[in-house]
Design a protein around this motif. Structure first.
Motif, PDB file in Angstrom:
ATOM      1  N   SER A   1      -7.780  -1.798   0.756  1.00  0.00           N
ATOM      2  CA  SER A   1      -8.113  -1.202  -0.474  1.00  0.00           C
ATOM      3  C   SER A   1      -6.968  -1.837  -1.504  1.00  0.00           C
ATOM      4  O   SER A   1      -7.034  -1.720  -2.666  1.00  0.00           O
ATOM      5  N   ALA A   2      -5.622  -2.096  -1.227  1.00  0.00           N
ATOM      6  CA  ALA A   2      -4.554  -2.148  -1.856  1.00  0.00           C
ATOM      7  C   ALA A   2      -4.951  -3.538  -2.557  1.00  0.00           C
ATOM      8  O   ALA A   2      -4.748  -4.087  -3.437  1.00  0.00           O
ATOM      9  N   ASP A   3      -5.212  -4.732  -1.556  1.00  0.00           N
ATOM     10  CA  ASP A   3      -5.489  -5.974  -1.920  1.00  0.00           C
ATOM     11  C   ASP A   3      -6.721  -6.149  -2.708  1.00  0.00           C
ATOM     12  O   ASP A   3      -6.730  -7.010  -3.782  1.00  0.00           O
ATOM     13  N   ALA A   4      -7.652  -5.263  -2.560  1.00  0.00           N
ATOM     14  CA  ALA A   4      -8.724  -5.144  -3.508  1.00  0.00           C
ATOM     15  C   ALA A   4      -8.446  -4.647  -5.116  1.00  0.00           C
ATOM     16  O   ALA A   4      -8.949  -5.330  -6.195  1.00  0.00           O
ATOM     17  N   ALA A   5      -7.562  -3.891  -5.020  1.00  0.00           N
ATOM     18  CA  ALA A   5      -6.984  -3.190  -6.401  1.00  0.00           C
ATOM     19  C   ALA A   5      -6.197  -4.334  -7.072  1.00  0.00           C
ATOM     20  O   ALA A   5      -6.323  -4.566  -8.263  1.00  0.00           O
ATOM     21  N   ARG A   6      -5.391  -4.977  -6.365  1.00  0.00           N
ATOM     22  CA  ARG A   6      -4.436  -6.099  -7.024  1.00  0.00           C
ATOM     23  C   ARG A   6      -5.252  -7.292  -7.283  1.00  0.00           C
ATOM     24  O   ARG A   6      -4.908  -7.735  -8.388  1.00  0.00           O
ATOM     25  N   LEU A   7      -6.306  -7.596  -6.754  1.00  0.00           N
ATOM     26  CA  LEU A   7      -7.199  -8.830  -7.280  1.00  0.00           C
ATOM     27  C   LEU A   7      -8.100  -8.282  -8.264  1.00  0.00           C
ATOM     28  O   LEU A   7      -8.898  -9.220  -8.760  1.00  0.00           O
ATOM     29  N   GLY A   8      -7.925  -7.111  -9.120  1.00  0.00           N
ATOM     30  CA  GLY A   8      -8.866  -7.016 -10.200  1.00  0.00           C
ATOM     31  C   GLY A   8      -8.109  -7.654 -11.511  1.00  0.00           C
ATOM     32  O   GLY A   8      -8.738  -7.853 -12.431  1.00  0.00           O
ATOM     33  N   VAL A   9      -7.128  -8.527 -11.288  1.00  0.00           N
ATOM     34  CA  VAL A   9      -6.430  -9.373 -12.011  1.00  0.00           C
ATOM     35  C   VAL A   9      -6.386 -10.814 -11.939  1.00  0.00           C
ATOM     36  O   VAL A   9      -5.662 -11.008 -10.798  1.00  0.00           O
ATOM     37  N   GLU A  10      -7.054 -11.554 -12.444  1.00  0.00           N
ATOM     38  CA  GLU A  10      -6.943 -13.044 -12.296  1.00  0.00           C
ATOM     39  C   GLU A  10      -5.722 -13.754 -12.716  1.00  0.00           C
ATOM     40  O   GLU A  10      -4.948 -12.963 -13.501  1.00  0.00           O
ATOM     41  N   ASP A  11      -5.064 -14.726 -12.142  1.00  0.00           N
ATOM     42  CA  ASP A  11      -4.225 -15.681 -12.535  1.00  0.00           C
ATOM     43  C   ASP A  11      -4.486 -15.993 -14.032  1.00  0.00           C
ATOM     44  O   ASP A  11      -5.542 -16.368 -14.348  1.00  0.00           O
ATOM     45  N   ILE A  12      -3.369 -16.149 -14.880  1.00  0.00           N
ATOM     46  CA  ILE A  12      -3.559 -16.368 -16.428  1.00  0.00           C
ATOM     47  C   ILE A  12      -3.842 -17.878 -16.401  1.00  0.00           C
ATOM     48  O   ILE A  12      -3.007 -18.748 -15.767  1.00  0.00           O
ATOM     49  N   VAL A  13      -4.669 -18.436 -17.244  1.00  0.00           N
ATOM     50  CA  VAL A  13      -4.834 -19.810 -17.649  1.00  0.00           C
ATOM     51  C   VAL A  13      -4.563 -19.921 -19.051  1.00  0.00           C
ATOM     52  O   VAL A  13      -5.006 -19.271 -20.091  1.00  0.00           O
ATOM     53  N   PRO A  14      -3.620 -20.693 -19.300  1.00  0.00           N
ATOM     54  CA  PRO A  14      -3.305 -20.981 -20.910  1.00  0.00           C
ATOM     55  C   PRO A  14      -4.372 -21.352 -21.760  1.00  0.00           C
ATOM     56  O   PRO A  14      -5.416 -21.941 -21.213  1.00  0.00           O
ATOM     57  N   LEU A  15      -4.253 -20.872 -22.970  1.00  0.00           N
ATOM     58  CA  LEU A  15      -5.256 -21.496 -24.016  1.00  0.00           C
ATOM     59  C   LEU A  15      -4.922 -22.827 -24.547  1.00  0.00           C
ATOM     60  O   LEU A  15      -3.671 -23.014 -24.829  1.00  0.00           O
ATOM     61  N   ARG A  16      -5.755 -23.584 -25.016  1.00  0.00           N
ATOM     62  CA  ARG A  16      -5.420 -24.873 -25.548  1.00  0.00           C
ATOM     63  C   ARG A  16      -6.006 -24.983 -26.946  1.00  0.00           C
ATOM     64  O   ARG A  16      -7.325 -24.663 -26.937  1.00  0.00           O
TER      65      ARG A  16
ATOM     66  N   SER B   1       0.875  -1.193  -0.007  1.00  0.00           N
ATOM     67  CA  SER B   1       0.079  -0.037   0.122  1.00  0.00           C
ATOM     68  C   SER B   1       0.798   1.152   0.139  1.00  0.00           C
ATOM     69  O   SER B   1       2.105   1.197   0.294  1.00  0.00           O
ATOM     70  N   SER B   2       0.179   2.497  -0.255  1.00  0.00           N
ATOM     71  CA  SER B   2       1.028   3.556  -0.152  1.00  0.00           C
ATOM     72  C   SER B   2       1.532   4.040   1.256  1.00  0.00           C
ATOM     73  O   SER B   2       2.525   4.488   1.298  1.00  0.00           O
TER      74      SER B   2
ATOM     75  N   GLU C   1      -0.919  -3.834  -9.712  1.00  0.00           N
ATOM     76  CA  GLU C   1       0.092  -3.627  -8.717  1.00  0.00           C
ATOM     77  C   GLU C   1       0.400  -1.985  -8.631  1.00  0.00           C
ATOM     78  O   GLU C   1       0.615  -1.692  -7.520  1.00  0.00           O
ATOM     79  N   ARG C   2       0.311  -1.140  -9.612  1.00  0.00           N
ATOM     80  CA  ARG C   2       0.578   0.177  -9.520  1.00  0.00           C
ATOM     81  C   ARG C   2      -0.529   0.684  -8.688  1.00  0.00           C
ATOM     82  O   ARG C   2      -0.376   1.811  -8.050  1.00  0.00           O
ATOM     83  N   LEU C   3      -1.651   0.306  -9.222  1.00  0.00           N
ATOM     84  CA  LEU C   3      -2.869   0.839  -8.584  1.00  0.00           C
ATOM     85  C   LEU C   3      -2.976   0.799  -7.081  1.00  0.00           C
ATOM     86  O   LEU C   3      -3.254   1.330  -6.287  1.00  0.00           O
ATOM     87  N   SER C   4      -2.760  -0.517  -6.828  1.00  0.00           N
ATOM     88  CA  SER C   4      -2.647  -0.975  -5.309  1.00  0.00           C
ATOM     89  C   SER C   4      -1.610  -0.183  -4.570  1.00  0.00           C
ATOM     90  O   SER C   4      -1.794   0.001  -3.536  1.00  0.00           O
ATOM     91  N   GLN C   5      -0.492   0.199  -5.189  1.00  0.00           N
ATOM     92  CA  GLN C   5       0.446   0.768  -4.321  1.00  0.00           C
ATOM     93  C   GLN C   5       0.154   2.450  -4.196  1.00  0.00           C
ATOM     94  O   GLN C   5       0.791   3.011  -3.508  1.00  0.00           O
ATOM     95  N   GLN C   6      -1.247   2.763  -4.808  1.00  0.00           N
ATOM     96  CA  GLN C   6      -1.469   3.959  -4.575  1.00  0.00           C
ATOM     97  C   GLN C   6      -2.808   4.111  -3.304  1.00  0.00           C
ATOM     98  O   GLN C   6      -3.102   5.290  -2.983  1.00  0.00           O
ATOM     99  N   GLN C   7      -2.898   2.917  -2.992  1.00  0.00           N
ATOM    100  CA  GLN C   7      -3.994   2.805  -1.831  1.00  0.00           C
ATOM    101  C   GLN C   7      -3.780   3.305  -0.570  1.00  0.00           C
ATOM    102  O   GLN C   7      -2.430   2.938  -0.288  1.00  0.00           O
ATOM    103  N   PRO C   8      -4.561   3.658   0.399  1.00  0.00           N
ATOM    104  CA  PRO C   8      -3.881   4.129   1.593  1.00  0.00           C
ATOM    105  C   PRO C   8      -3.506   2.939   2.704  1.00  0.00           C
ATOM    106  O   PRO C   8      -3.191   3.265   3.612  1.00  0.00           O
ATOM    107  N   ASP C   9      -4.480   1.685   2.381  1.00  0.00           N
ATOM    108  CA  ASP C   9      -4.186   0.756   3.324  1.00  0.00           C
ATOM    109  C   ASP C   9      -4.358  -0.498   2.636  1.00  0.00           C
ATOM    110  O   ASP C   9      -4.586  -0.712   1.374  1.00  0.00           O
TER     111      ASP C   9
END
Length: 579
Positions: free
Chosen positions: A564-579, A323-324, A553-561
């Motif tokens: 809110s940082a966790d919520a911002a970082r979780l905006g992107v899910e882990d990638i799953v490969p295409l088959r 967090s910030s 990650e950049r957005l999470s590092q602007q959050q005050p606590d």
């Protein structure tokens, strides 16, 4: 116990498929593994090497990438821990110093190296004898281990000598200092190398393979049900013993089996900042005391790593967010001693990791034990938790000792104290002939030195890739320290399956580049895709996901606590490969 053929330590796509087939085959009568290890961090990887070099058949599975959790997000130090000495935890410090000497001199001289630090003194007369006695004891304990220290002895510096070593310190900040040495390592690179070494001796290693349940026969654990995250298939892996080495996820994996006699692990978040080396002038690192713990300023190539914090974390464990507030805390404390204060604009990279601390009654994570514990909560399942990165080899040995204690036949004792990692043997000779290697390969000697410090005596394998395509001797865009051949090698030899694996762990571009690897992503996707057979859609998906991750990650590092940082970082899910 059945002997298994070694694969030469190569973790390319073919080796991964072969290991999957071997794990599948354990369901057949008489084909079970001796030991299945769950968790591909430093302790799990160490346990795989320990077990396989005792002559056991071994499998190791990791739900994400090797070292994707805690083991790639440390302070990159191999140290005894001066603050544990002050806590009078002599046994832990002595054990860690012994391991430091082993890593620097025997096990991984190509990956680990000494790094100097100043311990600044702020009070005249009283402080120097007290601190000096502690650091002298630190040095003496490292000698008594019976192994090479691997680092020089400490030295007392006057105020003038301190400013000569670190001209950017405030003139009135200190009355003098003591220079001492510890060790440094690229933690993620080390784990990948450790896994490769275990594979070289015959371990079957598969990343992107999650344990979804444990197999039971009555009370006994007899293996695990795993899910291949790349294609969604599930199958059973049978083993005589299972070792749970999942770090901060210990509670969750343990709960799949039992709620009795559980080890409890608390996650403590530590964040680090990366700034360019030219932002302040110093030939040494610093160790600074804070009201809560200590703050390290660590030389890291053309950068400084500054950290860390130590706060409780109860949110997402896969992607701890800085967090910030965390960033401001570190800047505030380091600026107390610098002539020219650092600002947010000086920060190239930020990373956050979680320490797996054994839970106790103490409310402060800074005071929780760094000792490790090995437990056998139910037959067939061994759990190892706690500990320090530096003492991974001891943790691994203790876990395998416990797992093999009930085996019918006599299992040899651990021998990893004498097992160098791949690339270590012949490293010094390779270093001595680096100029000749540069002439023969047509690659500048500075590049050869860079490769030797990452691959040791395996450097010719990387140069062979360049020999097939001279363009791969060019640097990766936005990251001049790394060659394009290294991205290819990561996919062919080091088990990298995604762009983020290369940019965050096989290299450290995600924290060392100003754009955090965004300009590198398309090139790395192209190079990896050629090895892994990606479609154009998958390459685009990989790049899109990586850029979204950086933005989150950049957005999470602007959050005050934290929340809110966790919520911002979780905006992107882990990638799953295409088959």
């Amino acid at each position: 116990m059945k002997s298994v053929p070694a694969n030469g330590g190569v973790l390319g796509p073919e080796a991964r498929e072969a290991s999957i087939e071997r794990l599948r085959a354990t369901a057949e009568p008489g084909q079970e593994l001796d030991i299945l290890i769950v968790g591909g961090g430093i302790v799990g990887a160490g346990a795989a090497l320990d077990a396989v070099t005792r002559g056991l058949s071994v499998g190791i599975v990791e739900a994400s990438d090797w070292a994707a959790g805690t083991s790639s997000r440390s302070s990159k130090l191999i140290h005894g821990g001066l603050r544990y000495l002050e806590m009078l935890d002599f046994a832990l410090v002595k054990e860690a110093l012994q391991e430091r000497g082993l890593l620097l001199s025997e096990i991984a001289p190509h990956l680990a190296r000494p790094v100097p630090f100043l311990y600044p003194l702020t009070k005249p007369f009283i402080e120097r004898p007290y601190v000096g006695a502690g650091i002298a004891l630190y040095d003496i304990m490292s000698v008594s281990s019976g192994h090479s220290r691997g680092v020089p002895f400490h030295k007392h510096l006057s105020r003038r000598g301190t400013l000569r070593a670190a001209p950017s310190l405030k003139d009135d900040a200190f009355v003098g200092s003591i220079r001492y040495y510890d060790g440094q390592v690229d933690d993620a690179k080390y784990v990948a190398n450790l896994i490769r070494t275990a594979a070289y001796y015959g371990a079957h290693a598969v990343n992107q393979m999650a344990v979804v349940d444990f197999l039971r026969e009555g009370e006994r654990v007899v293996g695990a049900k795993v899910s291949n995250r790349e294609d969604g298939t599930e199958f059973k892996v049978r083993a005589r013993q299972v070792i749970n080495a999942t770090g901060v996820w210990t509670d969750e994996t343990q709960a799949m089996v039992t709620d009795r006699g559980q080890l409890k692990v608390r996650a403590s978040k530590g964040i680090h900042l990366v700034v360019p080396r030219d932002r302040f002038q110093s030939t040494v690192g610093l160790i600074l005391r804070t009201e809560k713990s200590v703050l390290f300023v660590i030389p890291w190539g053309r950068h400084w790593i500054i950290g860390t914090t130590d706060t409780d974390w109860h949110l997402d464990k896969a992607h701890p967010a800085a967090s910030s507030k965390d960033i401001d805390y570190i800047l505030e404390h380091v600026n107390k001693v610098l002539k020219r204060p650092l600002t947010r604009e000086d920060v190239e990279g930020v990373y956050a990791g979680l320490r797996p601390l054994l839970a106790g009654e103490n409310d402060s994570t800074a005071k929780l034990s760094r000792e490790h514990v090995v437990a056998h909560p139910v037959p067939g399942l061994v759990v190892v938790a706690g500990g320090k990165w530096t003492t991974y080899r001891v943790m691994a040995k203790d876990a395998v000792d416990e797992a093999t204690r009930t085996m019918d036949e006599r299992v040899p004792p651990s021998c990893t104290e004498t097992i160098p990692l791949l690339g270590a043997s012949g490293f010094r000779a390779a270093w001595n002939r680096r100029n000749r290697t540069a002439e023969e390969s047509g690659v500048h000697v500075a590049r050869i030195e860079h490769l030797l410090n990452r691959y040791g005596s395996m450097t010719p394998e990387v140069l062979a890739i360049i020999g097939q395509d001279k363009e791969l001797a060019e640097p990766i865009p936005g990251a001049d320290d790394y060659l394009q051949a290294e991205a290819v090698y990561a996919a062919t030899h080091e088990g990298a399956r995604h762009v983020q694996d290369v940019l965050t762990r096989r290299t450290r571009i995600s924290i060392e580049a100003w754009d955090r690897g965004v300009s590198a992503a398309p090139v790395v996707a192209k190079l990896m895709g050629d090895v892994l057979g990606w479609s154009d859609a998958q390459r685009e998906n990989e790049v899109r996901h990586y850029i979204a991750r950086v933005e989150a990650e950049r957005l999470s590092q602007q959050q005050p606590d934290d929340e809110s940082a966790d919520a911002a970082r979780l905006g992107v899910e882990d990638i799953v490969p295409l088959r």
